[in-house]
Design an enzyme around this catalytic site. Structure first.
Site, PDB file in Angstrom:
ATOM      1  N   LYS A   4      79.054  72.972 -35.784  1.00 51.05           N
ATOM      2  CA  LYS A   4      78.549  72.510 -37.088  1.00 51.05           C
ATOM      3  C   LYS A   4      77.744  73.655 -37.689  1.00 51.05           C
ATOM      4  O   LYS A   4      76.516  73.673 -37.588  1.00 51.05           O
ATOM      5  CB  LYS A   4      77.609  71.313 -36.893  1.00 51.05           C
ATOM      6  N   LYS A   7      75.678  66.691 -20.318  1.00 58.15           N
ATOM      7  CA  LYS A   7      76.859  66.041 -19.817  1.00 58.15           C
ATOM      8  C   LYS A   7      78.030  66.190 -20.790  1.00 58.15           C
ATOM      9  O   LYS A   7      79.182  65.952 -20.433  1.00 58.15           O
ATOM     10  CB  LYS A   7      76.594  64.532 -19.643  1.00 58.15           C
ATOM     11  N   GLY A   8      77.717  66.568 -22.016  1.00 55.43           N
ATOM     12  CA  GLY A   8      78.699  66.513 -23.104  1.00 55.43           C
ATOM     13  C   GLY A   8      79.975  67.303 -22.898  1.00 55.43           C
ATOM     14  O   GLY A   8      81.031  66.919 -23.393  1.00 55.43           O
ATOM     15  N   ASP A  27      75.015  72.724 -32.669  1.00 56.31           N
ATOM     16  CA  ASP A  27      74.354  72.117 -33.816  1.00 56.31           C
ATOM     17  C   ASP A  27      73.371  73.163 -34.375  1.00 56.31           C
ATOM     18  O   ASP A  27      73.774  74.095 -35.049  1.00 56.31           O
ATOM     19  CB  ASP A  27      73.673  70.842 -33.293  1.00 56.31           C
ATOM     20  N   ASP A  42      78.370  61.804 -26.913  1.00 54.29           N
ATOM     21  CA  ASP A  42      77.837  60.438 -26.821  1.00 54.29           C
ATOM     22  C   ASP A  42      76.834  60.131 -27.922  1.00 54.29           C
ATOM     23  O   ASP A  42      76.338  61.026 -28.603  1.00 54.29           O
ATOM     24  CB  ASP A  42      77.110  60.277 -25.488  1.00 54.29           C
ATOM     25  N   PHE A  59      77.824  63.059 -37.604  1.00 52.40           N
ATOM     26  CA  PHE A  59      77.591  62.756 -36.197  1.00 52.40           C
ATOM     27  C   PHE A  59      78.883  62.255 -35.571  1.00 52.40           C
ATOM     28  O   PHE A  59      79.469  61.281 -36.035  1.00 52.40           O
ATOM     29  CB  PHE A  59      76.468  61.723 -36.031  1.00 52.40           C
ATOM     30  N   GLU A 100      80.086  74.500 -24.037  1.00 50.74           N
ATOM     31  CA  GLU A 100      79.343  73.441 -24.736  1.00 50.74           C
ATOM     32  C   GLU A 100      80.315  72.476 -25.409  1.00 50.74           C
ATOM     33  O   GLU A 100      81.457  72.847 -25.707  1.00 50.74           O
ATOM     34  CB  GLU A 100      78.451  74.067 -25.825  1.00 50.74           C
TER      35      GLU A 100
HETATM   36  P1  IMP Z   1      71.645  72.346 -30.485  1.00 54.79           P
HETATM   37  O1  IMP Z   1      72.784  73.238 -30.876  1.00 54.79           O
HETATM   38  O2  IMP Z   1      70.658  72.996 -29.568  1.00 54.79           O
HETATM   39  O3  IMP Z   1      70.951  71.769 -31.696  1.00 54.79           O
HETATM   40  O4  IMP Z   1      72.150  71.093 -29.680  1.00 54.79           O
HETATM   41  C1  IMP Z   1      73.443  70.834 -29.399  1.00 54.79           C
HETATM   42  C2  IMP Z   1      73.481  69.525 -28.628  1.00 54.79           C
HETATM   43  O5  IMP Z   1      73.122  68.434 -29.498  1.00 54.79           O
HETATM   44  C3  IMP Z   1      74.888  69.212 -28.171  1.00 54.79           C
HETATM   45  O6  IMP Z   1      75.153  69.748 -26.897  1.00 54.79           O
HETATM   46  C4  IMP Z   1      74.893  67.701 -28.168  1.00 54.79           C
HETATM   47  O7  IMP Z   1      74.390  67.202 -26.962  1.00 54.79           O
HETATM   48  C5  IMP Z   1      73.952  67.315 -29.281  1.00 54.79           C
HETATM   49  N1  IMP Z   1      74.684  66.982 -30.528  1.00 54.79           N
HETATM   50  C6  IMP Z   1      74.661  67.672 -31.676  1.00 54.79           C
HETATM   51  N2  IMP Z   1      75.452  67.110 -32.604  1.00 54.79           N
HETATM   52  C7  IMP Z   1      76.013  66.034 -32.022  1.00 54.79           C
HETATM   53  C8  IMP Z   1      76.962  65.036 -32.477  1.00 54.79           C
HETATM   54  O8  IMP Z   1      77.463  65.019 -33.607  1.00 54.79           O
HETATM   55  N3  IMP Z   1      77.298  64.068 -31.567  1.00 54.79           N
HETATM   56  C9  IMP Z   1      76.794  64.040 -30.304  1.00 54.79           C
HETATM   57  N4  IMP Z   1      75.916  64.952 -29.832  1.00 54.79           N
HETATM   58  C10 IMP Z   1      75.526  65.939 -30.691  1.00 54.79           C
HETATM   59 MG    MG Z   2      75.119  68.441 -25.096  1.00 56.68          MG
END
Ligand code: IMP
Ligand code: MG
Length: 191
Positions: free
Chosen positions: A139, A50-51, A111, A167, A160, A107
């Site tokens: 990040k 949903k982000g 992360d 969220d 964070f 996105e």
């Molecule tokens: P990744 O890159 O697969 O580790 O995951 C990315 C997802 O983690 C993002 O789409 C967010 O939903 C969540 N996420 C990572 N860092 C944050 C943050 O600082 N705040 C809120 N959600 C985060």
């Molecule tokens: Mg997300």
């Protein structure tokens, strides 16, 4: 900037304000317009729920190229390998002529990079030849896979953040800025 009354108590500081977000969105929209013109294809924004809901809707209104929007809800789990089948899709995109599309996966934040790298493969496996990645926030310190987004608003430190779609436990998505929660609030949610 005026903070919303309830959340004002929870936000430690604003990392990226509304005006700064608008500048990022504008710059990305221009880059996408340029790339679609150069590379061809029918523009399809895939909003990763949903982000990226708010980011996608702002971006779509700044892009001048005609486009379509679809949605996917996906999360990755298990090891960081791209080859593994560990991408969980709880809401899938509709059917498209993938080979004709210029797919931009939108996105909120990258992360580890696991979700996005698996999504790239997912759309390529469907037959998409033009697949681009777009994120408001990155990040890079947290990266577990080799992935650099094609379009990126801002690189941020390993903190964070919430707001503008992001969220914690489904709260704070509606904040018009990206902010860092107070340490005691983070502790309450994350421990
Ligand atoms: P990744 O890159 O697969 O580790 O995951 C990315 C997802 O983690 C993002 O789409 C967010 O939903 C969540 N996420 C990572 N860092 C944050 C943050 O600082 N705040 C809120 N959600 C985060
Ligand atoms: Mg997300």
């Amino acid at each position: 900037m005026e903070l919303y009354n309830i959340d004002a108590r929870d936000i430690d500081h604003v990392l990226i304000n509304e005006e700064e977000i608008a500048v990022c969105v504008d710059a990305i929209a221009k880059q996408i317009d340029k790339d679609v013109e150069a590379l061809g294809g029918e523009l399809l924004l895939v909003c990763v729920l949903k982000g990226s809901l708010i980011f996608t809707s702002d971006l779509a209104r700044k892009i001048k190229t005609p486009l379509k929007i679809d949605f996917i809800k996906a999360s990755s789990y298990g090891s960081g390998t791209v080859s593994g089948g560990n991408l969980k899709i709880s809401l899938d995109v509709g059917s498209h002529d993938w080979d004709k599309k210029f797919v931009v996966i939108v996105e909120d934040i990258i992360d580890s990079g696991n979700t996005l790298s698996k999504l790239i493969k997912y759309f390529k496996d469907k037959g998409a030849t033009r697949v681009k990645t777009c994120t408001l926030l990155d990040k890079p310190e947290r990266r577990e896979v080799d992935l650099a987004p094609d379009y990126c608003g801002r690189s941020i430190p390993n903190e964070f953040v919430v707001g503008y779609g992001l969220d914690v436990d489904e709260s704070y998505r509606e904040l018009p800025f990206v902010g860092v929660l107070k340490p005691e609030v983070i502790k309450k949610y994350i421990g």
